[in-house]
Design a protein around this motif. Structure first.
Motif, short mmCIF file in Angstrom:
data_model
loop_
_atom_site.label_atom_id
_atom_site.label_comp_id
_atom_site.label_asym_id
_atom_site.label_seq_id
_atom_site.Cartn_x
_atom_site.Cartn_y
_atom_site.Cartn_z
N TYR A 123 -29.76 -17.88 9.72
CA TYR A 123 -30.22 -18.06 11.10
C TYR A 123 -29.78 -19.44 11.60
CZ TYR A 123 -32.97 -18.34 15.31
OH TYR A 123 -33.33 -18.47 16.62
N GLY A 124 -29.22 -19.47 12.79
CA GLY A 124 -28.75 -20.72 13.37
C GLY A 124 -27.33 -21.05 13.00
N ALA A 125 -26.83 -20.48 11.88
CA ALA A 125 -25.46 -20.75 11.44
C ALA A 125 -24.53 -19.57 11.66
CB ALA A 125 -25.47 -21.14 9.95
N ASP A 126 -25.08 -18.37 11.67
CA ASP A 126 -24.29 -17.15 11.86
C ASP A 126 -24.74 -16.47 13.15
OD1 ASP A 126 -22.59 -14.88 10.21
OD2 ASP A 126 -24.16 -13.99 11.45
N ALA A 127 -23.78 -16.15 14.01
CA ALA A 127 -24.13 -15.59 15.32
C ALA A 127 -24.85 -14.27 15.19
CB ALA A 127 -22.87 -15.43 16.17
N ASP A 128 -24.40 -13.39 14.27
CA ASP A 128 -25.04 -12.09 14.09
C ASP A 128 -26.49 -12.24 13.63
OD1 ASP A 128 -23.49 -10.06 14.96
OD2 ASP A 128 -22.85 -9.36 12.99
N ALA A 129 -26.71 -13.03 12.57
CA ALA A 129 -28.06 -13.20 12.03
C ALA A 129 -28.98 -13.82 13.08
CB ALA A 129 -28.02 -14.07 10.77
N THR A 130 -28.49 -14.80 13.81
CA THR A 130 -29.30 -15.46 14.84
C THR A 130 -29.66 -14.48 15.95
OG1 THR A 130 -28.15 -17.54 14.36
CG2 THR A 130 -29.38 -17.40 16.44
N TRP A 131 -28.68 -13.72 16.43
CA TRP A 131 -28.93 -12.76 17.51
C TRP A 131 -29.90 -11.68 17.07
CZ3 TRP A 131 -27.31 -7.53 18.32
CH2 TRP A 131 -27.41 -7.08 19.65
N LEU A 132 -29.76 -11.19 15.84
CA LEU A 132 -30.65 -10.13 15.36
C LEU A 132 -32.10 -10.62 15.27
CD1 LEU A 132 -28.41 -8.50 12.61
CD2 LEU A 132 -29.11 -7.46 14.79
N LEU A 133 -32.33 -11.80 14.72
CA LEU A 133 -33.71 -12.30 14.60
C LEU A 133 -34.28 -12.73 15.94
CD1 LEU A 133 -33.74 -14.31 11.25
CD2 LEU A 133 -34.78 -12.10 11.74
N ASP A 134 -33.44 -13.15 16.87
CA ASP A 134 -33.93 -13.51 18.20
C ASP A 134 -34.36 -12.30 19.01
OD1 ASP A 134 -33.63 -16.24 17.88
OD2 ASP A 134 -31.69 -16.35 18.91
N ASN A 135 -33.73 -11.14 18.75
CA ASN A 135 -33.91 -9.99 19.65
C ASN A 135 -34.54 -8.76 19.01
OD1 ASN A 135 -32.46 -10.80 22.31
ND2 ASN A 135 -31.05 -11.44 20.68
N PHE A 136 -34.77 -8.76 17.69
CA PHE A 136 -35.32 -7.60 17.00
C PHE A 136 -36.42 -8.03 16.04
CE2 PHE A 136 -30.97 -6.72 18.18
CZ PHE A 136 -30.99 -5.41 18.64
N ARG A 137 -37.21 -7.04 15.60
CA ARG A 137 -38.21 -7.25 14.54
C ARG A 137 -37.86 -6.37 13.36
NH1 ARG A 137 -42.25 -7.73 18.49
NH2 ARG A 137 -42.29 -5.45 18.58
N PHE A 138 -37.72 -6.98 12.19
CA PHE A 138 -37.42 -6.24 10.97
C PHE A 138 -38.68 -6.16 10.10
CE2 PHE A 138 -33.44 -7.93 12.44
CZ PHE A 138 -32.51 -6.94 12.15
N HIS A 139 -38.88 -5.00 9.50
CA HIS A 139 -39.99 -4.80 8.57
C HIS A 139 -39.38 -4.35 7.25
CE1 HIS A 139 -42.91 -4.83 11.98
NE2 HIS A 139 -41.84 -4.39 12.63
N LEU A 140 -39.33 -5.24 6.30
CA LEU A 140 -38.69 -4.96 5.02
C LEU A 140 -39.73 -4.63 3.97
CD1 LEU A 140 -35.98 -7.78 4.87
CD2 LEU A 140 -35.90 -5.57 6.06
N ILE A 141 -39.59 -3.47 3.34
CA ILE A 141 -40.46 -3.05 2.23
C ILE A 141 -39.53 -2.70 1.07
CG2 ILE A 141 -42.31 -1.51 1.49
CD1 ILE A 141 -42.92 -0.97 4.45
#
Length: 787
Positions: A123-141
């Motif tokens: 996050y903050g270094a990769d455009a894809d990772a930053t955009w995904l965390l800024d705009n989506f919610r992930f629920h990892l199980i």
């Protein structure tokens, strides 16, 4: 002894994988895959170091812990999103990713864990990772069946959970339990397997297992007259099998597993009938499967024997209408770390990255063209300098192995500055084809962004393509930074603090004409961070090139590179009590670890006595450093103390750094537990003239057993006068409970009290039942031990 060791020793019988020589971490024979404890510790540590990006959630106990709070595991989820954007980005799409339902499918939990680390770490270094965390919610199980998976960690394999109650003693070793993968409600009513000892036994009723209950409640929710509520994903479809969900459904569900084939599957898995949203699901699967070496398929159509009934992805779609996929990787017959690193993990990452970008409307966006690549040049510009946006839009990236998906020429491409197609504050910018005309299913497009009216700092550009049929596709983002002309960049420097492969990075950058605002760290192993003083644990010993880029308040930047070498160390494993610390030279340290079970309170760690000056640092989940710790004590001398009133369940690392040489120092650890209780419900036969022995394991009990130990015994026998019953303590002492009493009485259900204060409390306790005379038989149904 591991906290789960008894559960496995009681139920397991076949060694699956040998431990590799010198292997200290990971699944036996599969060092690239983390164990249950290592997975939980890794994600908990990630959450503690990045609280605005990831939060851990306890879903409730699995089977073992639902019966005994000292055994087994809790069901866990981790929610990932940038909470700082919640207010400006309302209604973020939710993406649920579940793995580990089948313990003998080894890689999905690791892939899901690594995906979480990729999102947060970059996050903050990769455009894809930053955009995904800024705009989506992930629920990892990552571990939907942690009790069952623990057996693999110990060198054994099973396909089900550890619920031995359902088999009533009919099954051997690894065949007890319920297949969590087949116990979900929506398609459970058409079972293929009903034998309790079969590896796909679905349970005696749907959602009968604690694991399926926790997952169903978290993802789907609870029923009411309007459908389901309080789940992560919204209910937009009634339960009628023929009704479709709206095409604009927002959210996505992904189940990950392993088999002997690589596939991307969609509902239904118990029928050849197409799902009501079948065409859109098939299109989504063909897009997703383009990133894998396998095939897209409706599971039952191509593999009815594998599909069976009661799958979670069927249930999520069936009850909610949520777009749901089952991703399967070919590894179950020959799991291999080389295959995982070379194929499974790269394919998993690419697949999850694409699927996540569809989550605003998966039924719609997958049918439109995919934005494969975006770039802003220059990536850093002075205020007022134009930025050129280049992107590749492609409508042909479908996996066509089992049927053809039509594709069309690209008609348009739009760029959104600091917004998304579904949440934008300004008009998009039209991009034009590089060759001058839109006439192909794959187009390179370009456009110019005027930066004069933009603020100094980082900006995102999201590009979406539209095909000739008018379908908008899956977008992708890039970033650029605006600076002020004439500004001096910061002076960049950092130092490190290392314990084994865990490193704390301390930024020492400064700026003569402003302030340092942001940092981008590249740790040299494929992970990155935007934290000021990050902490990072390397996967293995070695030398890594670390890069730090610092940005000032006017967006000027400078970069420094430095090689660091890390070497793995094995901490001393402690039980509650006191140990002598070996002599430690000045500037060196002593590292230890203690496991704290669930429900423990008042963890205390102390150093006392000896000569010299030492400090005490304690941290959950990873070795502590001077900057990264949960507790620190630094008085003059060697007497230090740390206390954690409500500790997490898991591993606490203890570091004793020597400021001057220390010798003769004692390290003591302790915590308190509720009154210990363990039981064994795995019944055993009592045969004529034979001895039956049943074992329980009592973990982490310091000191002697009490003078009143309560033993509840349930025996079914046609003549209990034949029996002699003894309690065997961990030190081998034998305490008599019953000696050939009761005449011709049938069955024995009694609570015994015994003084066991001569024996230590922690360890294996056994109930020994000896049938001394011929003619009558029975069984030990259950027994329990309470202090």
């Amino acid at each position: 002894m591991n906290r789960y060791a008894f559960g496995c020793l009681a139920l397991c019988g076949l060694l699956l994988l040998p431990t590799l020589p010198a292997q200290a971490k990971g699944v036996p024979g599969l060092a690239c895959l983390r164990t249950v404890d290592e997975t939980y510790d890794s994600l908990d540590r990630l959450a503690r170091d990045n609280p605005t990006l990831i939060t851990g959630i306890n879903l409730g106990p699995g089977f073992e812990r639902s019966r005994n709070p000292y055994l087994g595991y809790a069901m866990r989820a981790w929610k990932l999103t940038n909470t700082a954007t919640d207010a400006t980005t309302p209604g973020k799409p939710d993406i649920v990713i579940v793995g580990g339902l089948r313990p003998d499918a080894p890689s999905p939990p690791e892939s899901i864990t690594r995906f979480g680390e990729w999102l947060v770490g970059r996050y903050g270094a990769d455009a894809d990772a930053t955009w995904l965390l800024d705009n989506f919610r992930f629920h990892l199980i990552p571990l939907g069946n942690p009790d069952g998976r623990k057996h693999l960690d110990l060198g054994f394999s099973r396909a089900k959970n550890t619920n031995f109650l359902v088999s009533d003693g009919q099954c051997q070793s690894l065949n007890v339990g319920v297949s969590v993968d087949h116990n979900f409600a929506y398609t459970w009513d058409t079972p293929r397997f009903s034998e309790v000892c079969d590896h796909l036994f679905k349970g005696h009723s749907p959602t009968s297992e604690p694991e399926t209950n926790r997952l169903f409640g978290y993802v789907v929710g609870v029923p009411n007259i309007f459908g389901y509520q309080d789940g992560v994903l919204s209910d937009r479809r009634n339960d009628n099998r023929s009704n479709a969900a709206p095409a604009d459904y927002k959210g996505l569900f992904i189940e990950m597993t392993s088999s002997n084939r690589t596939t991307t599957s969609w509902p239904w898995s118990n029928s050849t009938d197409p799902a009501p949203n079948g065409n859109a699901l098939r299109t989504l699967a063909r897009r997703v499967s383009w990133h894998t070496s396998g095939s897209p398929e409706q599971l039952y159509v191509t593999s009815p024997v594998e599909s069976e009934t009661g799958h979670l992805f069927d249930t999520v779609y069936g009850h909610l209408g949520a777009p749901s996929l089952r991703l399967t990787w070919n590894e179950i017959l020959a799991p291999d770390c080389a295959v995982f690193e070379r194929t499974i993990w790269p394919e998993s990452l690419a697949t999850l990255r694409y699927a996540a970008r569809t989550a605003a409307a998966p039924y719609l966006l997958a049918s439109g063209p995919n934005t494969l690549f975006t770039e802003a040049t220059p990536a850093v510009v002075p205020l007022g300098t134009p930025v050129t946006i280049t992107a590749t839009i492609d409508d042909s990236h479908f996996n066509q192995r089992l049927g053809a998906e039509p594709f069309q020429p690209i008609r348009a491409a739009l760029a959104y500055v600091d917004g998304t197609p579904w949440h934008s504050t300004g008009a998009p910018i039209s991009l034009v084809p590089a060759d001058g005309v839109f006439d192909s299913p794959s187009e390179v497009v370009r456009g110019t962004i005027n930066t004069l009216d933009l603020a100094v700092g980082v900006h995102s550009i999201t590009v979406q393509g539209i095909d000739s049929s008018g379908r908008a596709g899956t977008p992708r983002s890039t970033q650029f930074r605006i600076t002020i002309p004439g500004n001096q960049p910061p002076a960049v420097n950092f130092r490190t603090q290392q314990i084994g492969t865990s490193v704390s990075f301390v930024d020492e950058s400064s700026d003569t004409d402003g302030v340092v605002m942001t940092r981008l760290w590249d740790f040299g192993d494929g992970t990155k961070s935007g934290a000021t003083h990050p902490s990072h644990t390397y996967p293995r010993s070695g030398t890594y090139r670390v890069t730090l880029t610092a940005f000032d308040n006017r967006s000027a930047s400078r970069t420094i590179e430095r090689d660091i070498t890390v070497a793995d160390v094995t901490p001393a494993y402690l039980f509650p009590g006191s140990v002598s610390i070996p002599a430690v030279a000045a500037g060196s340290h002593y590292l230890a670890m203690i496991y704290v079970p669930a429900g423990a309170r008042d963890l205390t760690i102390r150093t006392t006595g000896g000569t010299g000056d030492a400090d005490l640092l304690v941290r959950y989940g990873a070795p502590p450093t001077q900057r990264m710790h949960d507790c620190a004590s630094a008085t003059l001398g060697s007497t230090e103390s740390c206390a954690v009133a409500v500790p997490y369940a898991g591993s606490y690392y203890i570091l004793v750094p020597a400021n001057s040489a220390i010798s003769g120092t004692q390290l003591s650890t302790n915590f308190t537990l509720a009154a210990p209780f363990v039981e064994n419900n795995n019944w055993q036969s009592i045969e004529d003239l034979r001895t039956t022995e049943s074992t329980v394991y009592l973990p982490n009990f310091a000191g002697k057993a009490p003078d009143k130990v309560y033993v509840q015994v349930d025996i079914q026998h046609t003549y209990v006068g034949d029996l002699a019953i003894d309690l065997i303590a961990p030190d081998g002492r034998q305490y008599s409970l019953w000696r050939n009493e009761g005449g011709d009485t049938e069955d024995l259900r009694r609570l015994f009290t015994v003084d066991a204060s001569a024996s230590g409390g922690m360890g294996f306790w056994a109930l020994r039942v000896k049938d001394k005379y011929a003619g009558d038989v029975g069984r030990l149904t259950s027994w329990s031990l309470r202090f």
